[in-house]
Design a protein around this motif. Structure first.
Motif, short mmCIF file in Angstrom:
data_model
loop_
_atom_site.label_atom_id
_atom_site.label_comp_id
_atom_site.label_asym_id
_atom_site.label_seq_id
_atom_site.Cartn_x
_atom_site.Cartn_y
_atom_site.Cartn_z
N TYR A 1 -114.83 2.61 -2.44
CA TYR A 1 -116.11 2.52 -1.76
C TYR A 1 -116.49 1.06 -1.52
N LEU A 2 -117.30 0.85 -0.53
CA LEU A 2 -117.92 -0.45 -0.30
C LEU A 2 -119.41 -0.20 -0.07
N GLN A 3 -120.21 -0.52 -1.08
CA GLN A 3 -121.65 -0.42 -0.95
C GLN A 3 -122.15 -1.71 -0.31
N MET A 4 -122.81 -1.58 0.81
CA MET A 4 -123.27 -2.75 1.57
C MET A 4 -124.79 -2.72 1.63
N ASP A 5 -125.41 -3.69 1.01
CA ASP A 5 -126.87 -3.80 0.98
C ASP A 5 -127.31 -5.08 1.71
N SER A 6 -128.57 -5.13 2.04
CA SER A 6 -129.14 -6.30 2.72
C SER A 6 -128.29 -6.71 3.92
N LEU A 7 -127.96 -5.75 4.72
CA LEU A 7 -127.06 -6.01 5.85
C LEU A 7 -127.69 -6.95 6.86
N LYS A 8 -126.81 -7.75 7.48
CA LYS A 8 -127.23 -8.73 8.47
C LYS A 8 -126.51 -8.44 9.78
N PRO A 9 -127.06 -8.87 10.89
CA PRO A 9 -126.36 -8.67 12.17
C PRO A 9 -124.94 -9.23 12.17
N GLU A 10 -124.72 -10.31 11.45
CA GLU A 10 -123.38 -10.90 11.39
C GLU A 10 -122.38 -10.08 10.59
N ASP A 11 -122.85 -9.01 9.94
CA ASP A 11 -121.93 -8.09 9.27
C ASP A 11 -121.34 -7.06 10.23
N THR A 12 -121.81 -7.07 11.48
CA THR A 12 -121.30 -6.14 12.48
C THR A 12 -119.81 -6.37 12.70
N ALA A 13 -119.03 -5.32 12.53
CA ALA A 13 -117.57 -5.43 12.63
C ALA A 13 -116.95 -4.05 12.44
N VAL A 14 -115.66 -3.97 12.74
CA VAL A 14 -114.87 -2.83 12.32
C VAL A 14 -114.36 -3.14 10.91
N TYR A 15 -114.61 -2.23 10.00
CA TYR A 15 -114.21 -2.42 8.61
C TYR A 15 -112.96 -1.59 8.32
N TYR A 16 -111.97 -2.26 7.71
CA TYR A 16 -110.68 -1.65 7.42
C TYR A 16 -110.44 -1.60 5.92
N CYS A 17 -109.87 -0.52 5.49
CA CYS A 17 -109.40 -0.36 4.13
C CYS A 17 -107.92 -0.71 4.10
N ALA A 18 -107.46 -1.35 3.02
CA ALA A 18 -106.06 -1.73 2.91
C ALA A 18 -105.59 -1.57 1.48
N ALA A 19 -104.29 -1.40 1.34
CA ALA A 19 -103.69 -1.23 0.02
C ALA A 19 -102.45 -2.10 -0.11
N ASP A 20 -102.27 -2.69 -1.28
CA ASP A 20 -101.09 -3.48 -1.55
C ASP A 20 -100.85 -3.48 -3.06
N LEU A 21 -99.60 -3.61 -3.45
CA LEU A 21 -99.29 -3.65 -4.88
C LEU A 21 -99.69 -4.97 -5.52
N SER A 22 -99.91 -6.01 -4.70
CA SER A 22 -100.24 -7.33 -5.22
C SER A 22 -101.73 -7.64 -5.05
N TYR A 23 -102.41 -7.91 -6.14
CA TYR A 23 -103.83 -8.29 -6.10
C TYR A 23 -104.02 -9.57 -5.30
#
Length: 124
Positions: free
Chosen positions: A80-102
Motif C-alpha cells: 500500500y501507499l498511503q498518501m496524505d496532504s497531497l499536492k498538485p505536484e504529486d500528480t503522476a502515474v504511480y507504478y508498483c515494482a518488485a526486486d530482490l535487491s533493496y
C-alpha cells in the motif's frame, strides 16, 4: 513470474488523501523488496518509496517524506501507499515494482517486475 496490479488512483483536491494498493501474484511475494515510483507528464520516472521483504526497512523520496507511508501485508500479497496532504505536484502515474535487491529499488532503474500504473491527479 510475478504480476503486479495497482489500484486506488483517482482525482483528489490538494490537501486530500488517497491510498494506492498493489496486489501481486506469482512467485514468492515475501522474498521481494517492493517499491512505488511515479512519472509525471513530461518528466522521468522517479522513486517514491520502498519497503523491504520483511517490512523492517523503508525509504522515501525527500519530496514525500512525512506525507506518504508505504506498508505491506505479506499474507495478502499486497503493498500500500498511503498518501496524505497531497499536492498538485504529486500528480503522476504511480507504478508498483518488485526486486530482490533493496538497494536496487531505492536506486530505481531496472526492476525485476513492474505494474502498469494507476493515475493520480491532484487539483489545486
Amino acid at each position: 513470474q510475478v504480476q503486479l496490479v495497482e489500484s486506488g488512483g483517482g482525482l483528489v483536491q490538494a490537501g486530500g488523501s488517497l491510498r494506492l494498493s498493489c496486489v501481486t501474484s506469482g512467485r514468492t511475494f515475501s522474498s521481494y523488496t517492493m517499491g512505488w515510483f511515479r512519472q509525471a507528464p513530461g518528466k522521468e520516472r522517479e522513486f517514491v518509496a520502498a519497503i523491504s521483504w520483511s517490512g523492517g526497512r523503508s525509504a522515501y523520496a525527500d519530496s514525500v517524506k512525512g506525507r506518504f507511508t508505504i506498508s505491506r501485508n505479506n499474507a495478502k500479497t499486497t503493498i500500500y501507499l498511503q498518501m496524505d496532504s497531497l499536492k498538485p505536484e504529486d500528480t503522476a502515474v504511480y507504478y508498483c515494482a518488485a526486486d530482490l535487491s533493496y538497494n536496487a529499488v531505492i536506486r530505481g532503474g531496472t526492476m525485476d517486475y513492474w505494474g502498469k500504473g494507476t493515475l493520480v491527479t491532484v487539483s489545486s
